[in-house]
Write an enzyme that holds these catalytic residues in place. Structure first.
Site, PDB file in Angstrom:
ATOM      1  N   LYS A 152      13.363  -3.928 -17.765  1.00 53.47           N
ATOM      2  CA  LYS A 152      13.478  -3.184 -16.498  1.00 53.47           C
ATOM      3  C   LYS A 152      14.151  -1.837 -16.744  1.00 53.47           C
ATOM      4  O   LYS A 152      14.723  -1.600 -17.818  1.00 53.47           O
ATOM      5  CB  LYS A 152      14.266  -4.016 -15.484  1.00 53.47           C
ATOM      6  CG  LYS A 152      15.683  -4.362 -15.928  1.00 53.47           C
ATOM      7  CD  LYS A 152      16.337  -5.347 -14.950  1.00 53.47           C
ATOM      8  CE  LYS A 152      17.682  -5.808 -15.447  1.00 53.47           C
ATOM      9  NZ  LYS A 152      18.266  -6.850 -14.588  1.00 53.47           N
ATOM     10  N   TYR A 178      37.077  22.587 -16.287  1.00 60.92           N
ATOM     11  CA  TYR A 178      37.167  22.537 -14.825  1.00 60.92           C
ATOM     12  C   TYR A 178      38.392  21.740 -14.387  1.00 60.92           C
ATOM     13  O   TYR A 178      38.696  20.680 -14.941  1.00 60.92           O
ATOM     14  CB  TYR A 178      35.927  21.858 -14.241  1.00 60.92           C
ATOM     15  CG  TYR A 178      34.692  22.727 -14.239  1.00 60.92           C
ATOM     16  CD1 TYR A 178      34.642  23.913 -13.518  1.00 60.92           C
ATOM     17  CD2 TYR A 178      33.567  22.329 -14.939  1.00 60.92           C
ATOM     18  CE1 TYR A 178      33.488  24.689 -13.509  1.00 60.92           C
ATOM     19  CE2 TYR A 178      32.411  23.093 -14.930  1.00 60.92           C
ATOM     20  CZ  TYR A 178      32.385  24.276 -14.203  1.00 60.92           C
ATOM     21  OH  TYR A 178      31.249  25.041 -14.188  1.00 60.92           O
TER      22      TYR A 178
HETATM   23  C1  LIG Z   1      18.444  -7.836 -15.624  1.00 63.57           C
HETATM   24  C2  LIG Z   1      18.191  -9.278 -15.528  1.00 63.57           C
HETATM   25  C3  LIG Z   1      18.288 -10.088 -16.664  1.00 63.57           C
HETATM   26  C4  LIG Z   1      18.783  -9.581 -17.989  1.00 63.57           C
HETATM   27  O1  LIG Z   1      20.179  -9.370 -17.891  1.00 63.57           O
HETATM   28  P1  LIG Z   1      21.037  -9.023 -19.214  1.00 63.57           P
HETATM   29  O2  LIG Z   1      22.436  -9.180 -18.764  1.00 63.57           O
HETATM   30  O3  LIG Z   1      20.715  -7.607 -19.557  1.00 63.57           O
HETATM   31  O4  LIG Z   1      20.614  -9.977 -20.236  1.00 63.57           O
HETATM   32  C5  LIG Z   1      17.943 -11.424 -16.538  1.00 63.57           C
HETATM   33  N1  LIG Z   1      17.553 -11.933 -15.343  1.00 63.57           N
HETATM   34  C6  LIG Z   1      17.462 -11.180 -14.234  1.00 63.57           C
HETATM   35  C7  LIG Z   1      17.024 -11.797 -12.951  1.00 63.57           C
HETATM   36  C8  LIG Z   1      17.785  -9.831 -14.287  1.00 63.57           C
HETATM   37  O5  LIG Z   1      17.678  -9.089 -13.176  1.00 63.57           O
END
Ligand SMILES: *Cc1c(COP(=O)(O)O)cnc(C)c1O
Length: 390
Positions: free
Chosen positions: A35, A252
């Site tokens: 993702k 800044y």
């Molecule tokens: C993002 C996600 C994962 C993976 O999570 P990690 O902590 O990066 O391993 C697994 N399951 C779901 C439903 C997620 O949204």
């Protein structure tokens, strides 16, 4: 010609991390979680290196379709399911498995005019209270789902809230054991559970962050013993050196006051490249291989570091923001966040290179940009059984 801020991707490390995960979860199939454009690494350039995975899991339907168009013929899972009822037809067309967490999704699948059933992951809310059916509803929902003609295979799924720290894990595992049934497959484990709770592996695991070589807890030491390797190195160069007198301020808001006469390196990287603006003074950074620290607030296009003790540092010296020699987790924890957030925040203007450290896959990717034309035919003709068994 171009700015020196860049990301270098080590595809060998990626393939290695997948192999580590496969070894760890020997009896399970693996959803490689890609993702958010593969956690900021770029899905298109990275997925062919993961082609030994059993499936790809992600959030974005458009990227799922892109995976098909680029030639991935194996299982694909939408981790949050679909967002609009009409998307059901795209799931059918591209053979995409979907999470179902709400009644509106069941109704959408039930009402659609489909030629082929859709495989689903039925989400249990086992304690995180974000998505899914409550334990007391779950059995009834399973019965209902079994009677929907448009639904093919059913997998039981849930998500852990604390598999990185272990707090409340027993409670959540207990709810799962009490609620899930033996006849249907299960998919429970994220990265942390994949590493730390083998009893949660079951049929499919869903690791994300560890594929990219960062820690699910945000603490590098927690994964140090698993031999995972960072895939992304974020680097730049020194653009200028300033000689700052004791008592003078830098940047800044004049946040940093020099405690001695200092040499300050100005680095060509800022928050518009994805470096976190809230990074405090003292955040670790590497220059010419020396570990040093930030001094002064991050600007849009520059940041400033202490190079007083390193006479070799000059215009053009290399700077590693995070990556191969400096865990992203260490930078993130100095900034009060986790590596996930930093990796996902790399900005579009940062150029991306594939590491030249000998992986045939990296050469393959460089010299053979994905050719879609042949796969397009396969997509239109032979999709029906791609998600068999997931
Ligand atoms: C993002 C996600 C994962 C993976 O999570 P990690 O902590 O990066 O391993 C697994 N399951 C779901 C439903 C997620 O949204």
């Amino acid at each position: 010609m171009s700015r020196p801020a860049k990301v270098t991707l080590n595809l060998e490390a990626l393939a290695h991390n997948l192999a580590v995960i496969k070894h760890k979860a020997k009896n399970s199939k693996i959803w490689s979680v890609v993702k958010a454009d593969a956690y900021g690494h770029g899905l298109s350039r990275l997925w062919p290196t993961l082609s030994k995975t059993d499936g790809f899991a992600l959030i974005e339907l458009d990227n799922a379709i892109m995976l098909r168009e680029e030639g991935w013929l194996g299982p694909i899972l939408l981790l949050e399911g679909f967002f609009k009822p009409e998307d059901v037809y795209l799931l059918e067309r591209y053979s995409i498995t979907t999470v179902v967490h709400s009644d509106w999704q069941l109704e959408a699948i039930d009402k659609a005019q489909l030629e082929r059933p859709i495989n689903i992951y039925l989400k249990l809310n086992s304690g995180m209270n974000r998505l899914g059916y409550r334990p007391e509803q779950y059995h009834q929902i399973i019965q209902r789902v079994k009677n929907i003609q448009n639904i093919g295979s059913i997998t039981q799924m849930t998500h852990f809230a604390n598999s990185d720290t272990g707090v409340n894990m027993d409670k959540q595992k207990h709810v799962i054991e009490q609620t899930m049934i033996d006849e249907l497959p299960r998919c429970l484990a994220n990265s942390a559970a994949t590493l730390f709770y083998p009893e949660t592996h079951y049929d499919w695991v869903r690791p994300g962050i560890i594929l990219y070589g960062a820690s699910p807890s945000g603490i590098w030491q927690d994964i140090a013993s698993f031999n995972l390797k960072p895939v992304m190195t974020f680097s730049s160069e020194i653009l200028s050196i300033q000689h700052v007198k004791k008592g003078e301020q830098i940047g800044y808001g004049s946040r940093y006051t020099a405690s001695r006469d200092m040499r300050v390196g100005v680095v060509a990287c800022g928050y518009a490249d994805g470096y976190p603006r809230h990074a405090p003074d003292g955040t670790p950074i590497l220059v010419n291989g020396h570990k040093t620290q930030l001094v002064g607030r991050i600007s849009m296009d520059m940041l400033t570091i202490d190079v007083t003790d390193f006479a070799d540092v000059t215009y053009g010296s290399s700077v590693e923001l995070w990556g191969e020699h400096l865990p992203v987790d260490d930078v993130a924890s100095a900034c009060g966040t986790i590596g996930y957030e930093l990796l996902c925040a790399i900005a579009p203007r940062v150029k991306v290179e594939i590491a030249k450290n000998g992986s045939y896959l990296s050469d393959f990717n460089r010299n053979n940009p994905v050719d879609n034309s042949q796969n397009q035919n396969k997509i239109n003709t032979t999709f029906s059984d791609l998600n068999e068994g997931c």
